[in-house]
Structures are given as C-alpha cells and as structure tokens.
Motif scaffolding. Structure first.
Motif, PDB file in Angstrom:
ATOM      1  N   LEU A  97       0.837  -1.213   0.000  1.00 19.99           N
ATOM      2  CA  LEU A  97       0.000   0.000   0.000  1.00 19.99           C
ATOM      3  C   LEU A  97       0.865   1.254   0.000  1.00 19.99           C
ATOM      4  N   LYS A  98       1.954   1.220   0.783  1.00 21.14           N
ATOM      5  CA  LYS A  98       2.864   2.371   0.846  1.00 21.14           C
ATOM      6  C   LYS A  98       3.423   2.684  -0.529  1.00 21.14           C
ATOM      7  N   GLU A  99       3.803   1.620  -1.245  1.00 21.79           N
ATOM      8  CA  GLU A  99       4.391   1.808  -2.570  1.00 21.79           C
ATOM      9  C   GLU A  99       3.341   2.375  -3.541  1.00 21.79           C
ATOM     10  N   LEU A 100       2.118   1.870  -3.464  1.00 25.57           N
ATOM     11  CA  LEU A 100       1.064   2.398  -4.348  1.00 25.57           C
ATOM     12  C   LEU A 100       0.836   3.885  -4.070  1.00 25.57           C
ATOM     13  N   LYS A 101       0.843   4.242  -2.802  1.00 31.67           N
ATOM     14  CA  LYS A 101       0.647   5.655  -2.437  1.00 31.67           C
ATOM     15  C   LYS A 101       1.788   6.516  -2.963  1.00 31.67           C
ATOM     16  N   LYS A 102       2.990   5.949  -2.853  1.00 29.91           N
ATOM     17  CA  LYS A 102       4.172   6.683  -3.338  1.00 29.91           C
ATOM     18  C   LYS A 102       4.055   6.974  -4.840  1.00 29.91           C
ATOM     19  N   ARG A 103       3.393   6.052  -5.535  1.00 30.63           N
ATOM     20  CA  ARG A 103       3.197   6.235  -6.980  1.00 30.63           C
ATOM     21  C   ARG A 103       2.038   7.187  -7.299  1.00 30.63           C
ATOM     22  N   GLY A 104       1.396   7.730  -6.261  1.00 33.37           N
ATOM     23  CA  GLY A 104       0.333   8.712  -6.467  1.00 33.37           C
ATOM     24  C   GLY A 104      -1.047   8.103  -6.668  1.00 33.37           C
ATOM     25  N   MET A 105      -1.168   6.835  -6.346  1.00 33.82           N
ATOM     26  CA  MET A 105      -2.435   6.128  -6.530  1.00 33.82           C
ATOM     27  C   MET A 105      -3.445   6.524  -5.443  1.00 33.82           C
ATOM     28  N   LYS A 106      -4.710   6.683  -5.815  1.00 29.24           N
ATOM     29  CA  LYS A 106      -5.772   6.860  -4.827  1.00 29.24           C
ATOM     30  C   LYS A 106      -6.160   5.477  -4.314  1.00 29.24           C
ATOM     31  N   LEU A 107      -6.442   5.339  -3.010  1.00 25.42           N
ATOM     32  CA  LEU A 107      -6.733   4.023  -2.438  1.00 25.42           C
ATOM     33  C   LEU A 107      -8.062   4.028  -1.685  1.00 25.42           C
ATOM     34  N   ALA A 108      -8.893   3.020  -1.967  1.00 30.83           N
ATOM     35  CA  ALA A 108     -10.176   2.906  -1.260  1.00 30.83           C
ATOM     36  C   ALA A 108     -10.397   1.473  -0.794  1.00 30.83           C
ATOM     37  N   VAL A 109     -11.274   1.350   0.203  1.00 27.50           N
ATOM     38  CA  VAL A 109     -11.738   0.031   0.655  1.00 27.50           C
ATOM     39  C   VAL A 109     -13.222  -0.048   0.350  1.00 27.50           C
ATOM     40  N   CYS A 110     -13.648  -1.171  -0.218  1.00 27.32           N
ATOM     41  CA  CYS A 110     -15.075  -1.376  -0.447  1.00 27.32           C
ATOM     42  C   CYS A 110     -15.425  -2.767   0.077  1.00 27.32           C
TER      43      CYS A 110
END
Ligand code: PGA
Length: 221
Positions: A97-110
C-alpha cells in the motif's frame, strides 16, 4: 493507466476470520446451538453479515432459521462494538500500500462488512493508508452490485477503466466486472484460484507485491 486501487477488506487486506467466528460462536453457544469451526467462516463470509448468519445457522442446527432475527440483531450490535478480535493484516500488505501511495495512486476500501466495523478495522490496522472506506450500510447496495467501487471512482475523479479492483472471492470478481474495472483476484484470502478465475479475475496475485507489477503491466497496455 491505473490511477486508483479499490480493495476488498476481509480476506484481502486482513485476516478477519477469527473475529467473525468469535462473535458468531459466542451467540450460538448462548442459544444452545452448535459453534462452527473457524475455517467454515471462509465460506460464510463474503456477502455481508446477514448472509453469514443465515449460512452459519443452517450448519449450527437451525436450518429453518428460526433464530435468524434475534441472532442478526445481536451479531450486528456485538460486531460493531468489537470487530477486531485477532484481526491481523496479511504479510506484505502495508508495504504494498505504501508503494502504491508513493506512486500517487488513490486508495479505497469497499467491503460488505458492516460500515461501522469496517471503519474500525481500517482505522486500527491501516490508519492513514486509505482515502475512502465504504462498508455495508442501507445507503448503498452491497457487492456484487458495483455501487461502492463506482462511488469511489467518482469521488476520485477517475474513470472505472483507470481503477484496479482487488479481492479474494467470487463476489469481488463479479463486483469489479460489473463496475467495468480491472479485476485482480488474490490467493492469500478465503477462496481459491478456480473460484476467482471462473468469475472474472483478469489477473491473479499470489502475494501482495504482485499487485505492484500488475499495475505496471496495465500502465503499459
Ligand atoms: O463481511 C463480509 O461478508 C465480507 O466482507 P468483505 O467484502 O470485506 O470481504
């Protein structure tokens, strides 16, 4: 190009089996019904708390579901109060998740987990990782309806084709497909490869880190 990742919770971000089994089995015991093995909850869960209770009662000696309304009421109350019993994030999830955030990705839980419980788990286990958490409530149709992921895409200002939907069950693969998102099935959760592939998984991840490579592949498509 993937701009947002939407994650299922139970069996994808965290192993929550014991939490569901604990609350349900305490209620069954108090009603002289048969507590169920923790492993069974891999199949009871996935389509929300109400379905979990129905499946569980059938195995616990109440096939007519005569205790359904009462168990449902107590379960929902107790589970909202304490959804964290023995809940642990899967290994490698936070790093991914940290790496995805570093890449500027928006993250959600559904999640089909009741909303209050879902928020409690995310706040406790993944504080600061997610931009949006959507659990089950009367405000939104539960998965496999695509409403949750589509709401996330719209709040993030991205199109469904720019989203990756990640989950561990048939319900999740149906949800991602219905939302017209890229779907990834994960193998560390509650169900197997066959279930994921035969219900629409575009890709299958064996470990959390695989999601990083999968995003990259879609970036270059
Ligand atoms: O509580 C459930 O039944 C399933 O929850 P999930 O959607 O996070 O897997």
């Amino acid at each position: 190009m993937i701009k947002a990742c939407i994650f299922d919770l139970d069996g994808t971000l965290a192993n929550t089996l014991e939490s569901m089994a604990y609350v349900a089995n305490e209620i069954l015991k108090s009603m002289n019904l048969k507590p169920q093995p923790v492993e069974n909850f891999k199949y009871y869960s996935g389509e929300g708390a109400d379905m979990l209770i129905r499946r569980c009662l059938k195995d616990a000696g109440d096939p007519e579901l005569t205790h359904y309304e009462e168990v449902r009421r107590i379960y929902r109350k107790k589970f909202d109060e304490d959804p964290l019993y023995k809940v642990v994030p899967y290994e490698g999830i936070k790093e991914m998740l940290k790496e995805l955030k570093k890449r500027g990705m928006k993250l959600a839980v559904c999640s089909n987990k009741p909303h209050v419980a879902a928020v409690k788990v995310i706040e406790k286990m993944f504080d600061g990782y997610f931009d949006l958490v959507i659990g089950q409530s009367d405000l939104i149709r539960r998965k496999p309806a695509p409403d949750g992921p589509l709401k996330a895409a719209s709040e993030f200002g991205v199109s469904p084709s720019e989203c990756m939907y990640v989950g561990d069950t048939k319900t999740d693969m149906e949800t991602g497909t219905a939302a017209k998102m890229h779907t990834v099935g994960v193998l560390w959760g509650f169900r197997d490869r066959e279930e994921l592939e035969s219900n629409g998984a575009e890709k299958v991840a064996e470990k959390p880190q695989d999601l990083l490579y999968i995003c990259e592949e879609w970036k270059n498509d």
